[in-house]
Enzyme design. Structure first.
Site: not given
Length: 193
Positions: A14, A56, A58, A75, A100, A135
Site C-alpha cells: 500500500d 487499497d 476502494h 482514501h 484489495k 502502514a
C-alpha cells in the site's frame, strides 16, 4: 542473513499517493519509505526475483470511510490519483499488483484478504516474503500475520515501514506482534551485505 534465493519475493504494501505526504490519509513519514524501497527493488531486480505490490482500491462508498460511519477519511478510491503508486517509487513493469478493499461492505487490511495473492505466490513457488510499506500498524501488520498463518517465512523490512500511530506506540506494538508471529526483522544493510 543469507543472500536472496530463488523462491523469494518482495511484497510492497500500500505505498500509494493517499498514504504519503499531502495524501488524503498521509502516514507520518510515509514518503521516507520510497527511497529505501527503491533500493530493495534494485536488489530484487539484480537477483531476477519477483515483486508484488498491494493497493487499497476502494469504491467511493467504502465502509471504512467517515461518510459511511467508518474510522478513516475517503482514501485510495479506485481510478483516482490518490490510489495510484507514487511515480518516484518506480515499480518495475513486471510488478504483480494486488488490489484489495474493493468490496464496499468489507474492510481489508491484509493483502491476502479477498485477493488472489496467496494463489499467485504459490504459482510462483514463493516461500519467503520480504515485506515493507504502509502502514506498520494496519495493512503491514495484517499482511504479515496472514503470511505467517499461511506458512510463509517473512522478513519484515523495518527500514521500509512507517506507522499511523493513532495511539502512541501503535507502530512499536505492531512490530512486536509481527515478530511474535514469527516475522524476522531485517534492514537493507543486512540483506545487501
Amino acid at each position: 542473513m543469507k543472500s536472496l534465493l530463488p523462491g523469494d519475493a518482495l511484497l510492497i504494501v500500500d505505498v500509494q499517493n493517499d498514504f504519503v505526504a499531502n495524501g488524503a490519509l498521509a502516514v507520518p513519514g510515509g514518503r521516507e519509505v520510497i527511497p529505501v524501497l527503491r533500493r530493495y527493488l534494485a536488489l530484487f531486480a539484480e537477483h531476477g526475483l519477483p515483486v508484488f505490490a498491494t493497493r487499497d482500491w476502494h469504491p467511493p462508498d467504502h465502509c471504512s470511510f467517515h461518510t459511511q460511519g467508518g474510522p478513516w477519511p475517503p482514501h485510495c478510491v479506485a481510478h483516482t490519483p490518490g490510489a495510484q503508486f507514487p511515480d518516484d517509487l518506480r515499480l518495475p513493469p513486471s510488478v504483480m499488483v494486488i488490489s484489495k478493499g474493493a468490496d464496499p461492505a468489507r474492510e481489508a487490511y491484509s493483502g491476502f484478504q479477498g485477493t488472489s495473492l496467496h494463489e499467485r505466490l504459490r504459482a510462483a513457488r514463493i516461500g519467503r516474503l520480504f515485506i515493507g510499506g504502509l502502514a506498520t500498524d494496519y495493512c503491514v501488520l495484517e499482511t504479515v500475520r496472514d503470511a505467517r498463518a499461511l506458512g510463509y517465512e517473512v522478513f519484515l523490512l523495518v527500514d521500509a515501514i512507517r506507522p499511523v500511530n493513532v495511539l502512541p506506540d501503535d507502530g512499536r506494538r505492531a512490530e512486536e506482534a509481527m515478530v511474535q508471529a514469527g516475522a524476522i526483522p531485517l534492514c537493507l544493510e543486512r540483506l545487501a551485505a
